[in-house]
Scaffold this motif. Structure first.
Motif, PDB file in Angstrom:
ATOM      1  N   ALA A   1      11.079  14.294-107.889  1.00  0.00           N
ATOM      2  CA  ALA A   1       9.841  13.640-108.301  1.00  0.00           C
ATOM      3  C   ALA A   1       9.785  12.171-107.920  1.00  0.00           C
ATOM      4  CB  ALA A   1       9.662  13.784-109.809  1.00  0.00           C
ATOM      5  N   LYS A   2      10.932  11.564-107.559  1.00  0.00           N
ATOM      6  CA  LYS A   2      10.941  10.153-107.207  1.00  0.00           C
ATOM      7  C   LYS A   2      10.179   9.904-105.906  1.00  0.00           C
ATOM      8  CE  LYS A   2      15.338   8.829-109.377  1.00  0.00           C
ATOM      9  NZ  LYS A   2      16.712   8.329-109.125  1.00  0.00           N
ATOM     10  N   THR A   3       9.785   8.642-105.711  1.00  0.00           N
ATOM     11  CA  THR A   3       9.071   8.272-104.492  1.00  0.00           C
ATOM     12  C   THR A   3      10.023   7.851-103.382  1.00  0.00           C
ATOM     13  OG1 THR A   3       8.844   6.012-105.352  1.00  0.00           O
ATOM     14  CG2 THR A   3       7.016   7.552-105.740  1.00  0.00           C
ATOM     15  N   GLY A   4      11.345   7.883-103.654  1.00  0.00           N
ATOM     16  CA  GLY A   4      12.309   7.528-102.616  1.00  0.00           C
ATOM     17  C   GLY A   4      12.404   8.599-101.548  1.00  0.00           C
ATOM     18  N   ASP A   5      13.307   8.380-100.593  1.00  0.00           N
ATOM     19  CA  ASP A   5      13.449   9.285 -99.457  1.00  0.00           C
ATOM     20  C   ASP A   5      13.967  10.653 -99.902  1.00  0.00           C
ATOM     21  OD1 ASP A   5      12.637   7.229 -97.896  1.00  0.00           O
ATOM     22  OD2 ASP A   5      14.624   6.696 -97.136  1.00  0.00           O
ATOM     23  N   LEU A   6      13.316  11.694 -99.426  1.00  0.00           N
ATOM     24  CA  LEU A   6      13.764  13.074 -99.609  1.00  0.00           C
ATOM     25  C   LEU A   6      13.893  13.671 -98.219  1.00  0.00           C
ATOM     26  CD1 LEU A   6      14.377  15.564-101.338  1.00  0.00           C
ATOM     27  CD2 LEU A   6      11.920  16.015-101.432  1.00  0.00           C
ATOM     28  N   ARG A   7      15.118  13.982 -97.819  1.00  0.00           N
ATOM     29  CA  ARG A   7      15.373  14.354 -96.431  1.00  0.00           C
ATOM     30  C   ARG A   7      15.308  15.865 -96.237  1.00  0.00           C
ATOM     31  NH1 ARG A   7      16.817  11.282 -92.470  1.00  0.00           N
ATOM     32  NH2 ARG A   7      17.128   9.586 -93.934  1.00  0.00           N
ATOM     33  N   VAL A   8      14.643  16.281 -95.156  1.00  0.00           N
ATOM     34  CA  VAL A   8      14.623  17.676 -94.732  1.00  0.00           C
ATOM     35  C   VAL A   8      15.771  17.868 -93.748  1.00  0.00           C
ATOM     36  CG1 VAL A   8      13.313  19.462 -93.542  1.00  0.00           C
ATOM     37  CG2 VAL A   8      12.144  17.863 -95.064  1.00  0.00           C
ATOM     38  N   VAL A   9      16.728  18.705 -94.098  1.00  0.00           N
ATOM     39  CA  VAL A   9      17.949  18.844 -93.302  1.00  0.00           C
ATOM     40  C   VAL A   9      17.922  20.071 -92.394  1.00  0.00           C
ATOM     41  CG1 VAL A   9      19.322  17.636 -95.022  1.00  0.00           C
ATOM     42  CG2 VAL A   9      19.111  20.121 -95.164  1.00  0.00           C
ATOM     43  N   SER A  10      16.895  20.890 -92.481  1.00  0.00           N
ATOM     44  CA  SER A  10      16.821  22.081 -91.641  1.00  0.00           C
ATOM     45  C   SER A  10      15.363  22.475 -91.444  1.00  0.00           C
ATOM     46  CB  SER A  10      17.586  23.235 -92.298  1.00  0.00           C
ATOM     47  OG  SER A  10      17.450  24.424 -91.547  1.00  0.00           O
ATOM     48  N   GLY A  11      15.070  22.958 -90.246  1.00  0.00           N
ATOM     49  CA  GLY A  11      13.724  23.448 -89.967  1.00  0.00           C
ATOM     50  C   GLY A  11      12.927  22.598 -89.012  1.00  0.00           C
ATOM     51  N   PHE A  12      13.396  21.357 -88.724  1.00  0.00           N
ATOM     52  CA  PHE A  12      12.725  20.490 -87.762  1.00  0.00           C
ATOM     53  C   PHE A  12      13.636  20.323 -86.558  1.00  0.00           C
ATOM     54  CE2 PHE A  12      11.741  16.221 -86.037  1.00  0.00           C
ATOM     55  CZ  PHE A  12      10.411  16.435 -85.709  1.00  0.00           C
ATOM     56  N   ARG A  13      13.093  20.427 -85.340  1.00  0.00           N
ATOM     57  CA  ARG A  13      13.888  20.405 -84.125  1.00  0.00           C
ATOM     58  C   ARG A  13      13.304  19.413 -83.104  1.00  0.00           C
ATOM     59  NH1 ARG A  13      16.483  23.099 -87.100  1.00  0.00           N
ATOM     60  NH2 ARG A  13      17.454  25.150 -86.780  1.00  0.00           N
ATOM     61  N   ALA A  14      14.210  18.885 -82.293  1.00  0.00           N
ATOM     62  CA  ALA A  14      13.821  18.167 -81.077  1.00  0.00           C
ATOM     63  C   ALA A  14      14.193  19.054 -79.901  1.00  0.00           C
ATOM     64  CB  ALA A  14      14.531  16.818 -80.995  1.00  0.00           C
ATOM     65  N   LEU A  15      13.288  19.216 -78.949  1.00  0.00           N
ATOM     66  CA  LEU A  15      13.515  20.115 -77.827  1.00  0.00           C
ATOM     67  C   LEU A  15      14.108  19.341 -76.651  1.00  0.00           C
ATOM     68  CD1 LEU A  15      10.290  22.318 -77.935  1.00  0.00           C
ATOM     69  CD2 LEU A  15      12.487  22.649 -79.090  1.00  0.00           C
ATOM     70  N   ASP A  16      15.256  19.818 -76.176  1.00  0.00           N
ATOM     71  CA  ASP A  16      15.930  19.223 -75.027  1.00  0.00           C
ATOM     72  C   ASP A  16      15.635  20.082 -73.798  1.00  0.00           C
ATOM     73  OD1 ASP A  16      17.503  17.815 -73.327  1.00  0.00           O
ATOM     74  OD2 ASP A  16      19.424  18.366 -74.229  1.00  0.00           O
ATOM     75  N   PHE A  17      14.863  19.527 -72.857  1.00  0.00           N
ATOM     76  CA  PHE A  17      14.512  20.238 -71.626  1.00  0.00           C
ATOM     77  C   PHE A  17      15.505  19.836 -70.538  1.00  0.00           C
ATOM     78  CE2 PHE A  17      10.752  19.991 -74.192  1.00  0.00           C
ATOM     79  CZ  PHE A  17      10.121  21.216 -74.006  1.00  0.00           C
ATOM     80  N   TRP A  18      16.088  20.816 -69.853  1.00  0.00           N
ATOM     81  CA  TRP A  18      17.127  20.525 -68.867  1.00  0.00           C
ATOM     82  C   TRP A  18      17.061  21.522 -67.719  1.00  0.00           C
ATOM     83  CZ3 TRP A  18      20.762  24.560 -68.535  1.00  0.00           C
ATOM     84  CH2 TRP A  18      20.736  25.473 -69.609  1.00  0.00           C
ATOM     85  N   ARG A  19      17.540  21.051 -66.557  1.00  0.00           N
ATOM     86  CA  ARG A  19      17.552  21.912 -65.383  1.00  0.00           C
ATOM     87  C   ARG A  19      18.926  22.570 -65.263  1.00  0.00           C
ATOM     88  NH1 ARG A  19      14.124  22.754 -61.591  1.00  0.00           N
ATOM     89  NH2 ARG A  19      12.873  20.918 -62.159  1.00  0.00           N
ATOM     90  N   CYS A  20      18.915  23.852 -64.983  1.00  0.00           N
ATOM     91  CA  CYS A  20      20.145  24.644 -64.941  1.00  0.00           C
ATOM     92  C   CYS A  20      20.823  24.487 -63.579  1.00  0.00           C
ATOM     93  CB  CYS A  20      19.818  26.114 -65.228  1.00  0.00           C
ATOM     94  SG  CYS A  20      21.258  27.155 -65.447  1.00  0.00           S
ATOM     95  N   ASP A  21      21.559  23.363 -63.421  1.00  0.00           N
ATOM     96  CA  ASP A  21      22.327  23.144 -62.202  1.00  0.00           C
ATOM     97  C   ASP A  21      23.775  22.854 -62.568  1.00  0.00           C
ATOM     98  OD1 ASP A  21      22.238  20.573 -63.207  1.00  0.00           O
ATOM     99  OD2 ASP A  21      20.707  19.883 -61.800  1.00  0.00           O
ATOM    100  N   THR A  22      24.562  22.391 -61.620  1.00  0.00           N
ATOM    101  CA  THR A  22      25.994  22.196 -61.859  1.00  0.00           C
ATOM    102  C   THR A  22      26.278  21.079 -62.852  1.00  0.00           C
ATOM    103  OG1 THR A  22      26.090  20.744 -59.910  1.00  0.00           O
ATOM    104  CG2 THR A  22      26.632  23.085 -59.604  1.00  0.00           C
ATOM    105  N   ARG A  23      25.295  20.223 -63.132  1.00  0.00           N
ATOM    106  CA  ARG A  23      25.510  19.123 -64.067  1.00  0.00           C
ATOM    107  C   ARG A  23      24.994  19.438 -65.470  1.00  0.00           C
ATOM    108  NH1 ARG A  23      24.057  13.621 -60.639  1.00  0.00           N
ATOM    109  NH2 ARG A  23      25.516  13.987 -58.920  1.00  0.00           N
TER     110      ARG A  23
END
Length: 392
Positions: free
Chosen positions: A204-226
């Protein structure tokens, strides 16, 4: 009362919210079942001998709860439990934590200029409706239906999480389910988010309440030797662009506001036979749609010669044994002097300069996870010193 009835003699479930009770191949089923139940009642047949049991929460709990049918003057069909204690099992108990989440969602939405309310019923038909824990009205008519699930939730059946989420989506409500249970967040039957288990006074507090699962950042990458990741399609490098979801934390209040503003959206990501559902930024969602539609271009990298603002010009933290093949370095002062004269600091912030497998640096022979421009293991400072010595 309940909407789902189990007919013991016929061996089928009867969904009273549907005109055909969920069995279009059995015409006039309601009339047959209802008239039979009324005939039993007229002959004083006990409810426990009328072949009707609760097929919802009671059946899921392993309880045999007998029922009888009735039809109101307005045409509404109802199944009534014989015993009051069975009826009470269908009344959801709202915990203080559940109420605290509801109030916090309303407060967060209103602070962003959006309208929100709790326990909202949205009519979906003549006798049907959707009841949402907290409904947030966002940009351009967007409606986010927040469901706080801190207790047991069925995975199958007409009252399961998947069924309820799909029903809401079909009627223009974006389902957003929040929990504090890790096993729910891993089910992927809807777009779950999860926070740590906290008492109501903290929620109920107004301080930070962190969501630890369910949000993602998408990493786009090319499938090469690197590439840092294995190819999800083949056993070798296919040259295509793939996407890897990476977990990211987000504050709960920000999530409520950004979903209402359509800046954070739900996506469905298919990898092989698995389907994963999570939330991403609108920009990541647009790029994922482009990739799905055949646009495999990657964003441009940093310009050649550009100096990163956070680059360090300090002397190296390791002492290489050799500056180049066959050319030993005399002492530490000589090595530091070479670094001081370096004209260019390398930009190794991209993913292609990192390996999950530590290897021996090609210069100083100490372990490192970094890779140089040729894909060989090397400390960044070692590569900078090597380049400066080569140029000189």
């Amino acid at each position: 009362m309940a909407n789902l009835v189990w007919h013991t003699k016929l061996g089928i479930h009867l969904d009273l919210t549907l005109e055909d009770l969920g069995h279009p191949n059995l015409p006039n089923l309601w009339s047959i079942v209802y008239d039979t139940d009324r005939l039993y009642a007229a002959r004083d047949v006990p409810v426990s001998a009328r072949d009707l049991q609760c097929g919802g929460i009671c059946q899921e709990a392993g309880v045999t709860a007998w029922m009888y049918l009735r039809q109101r003057a307005d045409g509404r069909r109802e199944a009534v439990h014989e015993r009051a204690e069975d009826e009470q099992r269908h009344v959801p108990l709202m915990t203080p934590e559940h109420r605290a989440y509801q109030e916090r969602i309303v407060r967060a939405a209103e602070s962003g200029g959006f309208r929100a309310d709790c326990e909202v019923r949205t009519r979906t038909g003549r006798r049907n409706w959707i009841q949402t824990d907290t409904l947030v009205c966002g940009e351009d008519g967007l409606r986010i239906g927040w469901e706080v699930q801190l207790s047991s939730a069925g995975a199958h059946g007409p009252r399961s999480v998947r069924a309820r989420a799909s029903h809401a989506a079909r009627h223009g409500i974006t389902p957003a389910w929040h929990t504090d249970r890790a096993d729910y967040a891993d089910r992927h039957d809807t777009h779950w988010t999860r926070s740590d288990r906290l008492p109501a006074r903290v929620i109920a507090k107004t301080g930070d309440l962190r969501v630890v699962s369910g949000f993602r950042a998408l990493d786009f990458w090319r499938c090469d030797t690197r590439a840092l990741y294995r190819c999800p399609d083949t056993s070798h490098r296919c040259g295509k662009v793939h996407v890897t979801p990476k977990p990211r934390d987000i504050l709960f209040d920000d999530l409520v506001r950004q979903t209402a503003a359509n800046l954070v959206v739900p996506v469905q990501h298919n990898t092989g036979s698995r389907t994963r559902r999570f939330w991403v930024t609108r920009a990541d969602s647009d790029r994922l749609n482009d990739l799905t539609n055949g646009n495999s271009s990657l964003p441009p990298g940093p310009k050649d010669g550009a100096q990163p603002s956070g680059a360090s010009r300090r002397p190296p933290t390791c002492r290489p044994r050799r500056a180049a093949a066959g050319q030993p370095v005399s002492d530490q002062s000589t090595w530091q002097a070479s670094i001081a004269d370096t004209a260019q600091v390398l930009d190794w912030r991209s993913a292609e300069h990192w390996s999950f497998e530590p290897q021996l640096c090609r210069h100083c022979r100490r372990t490192t996870n970094l890779l140089d421009d040729q894909g060989e293991p090397s400390h960044k400072v070692c590569a900078e010193a090597f380049n400066s010595n080569t140029d000189s």
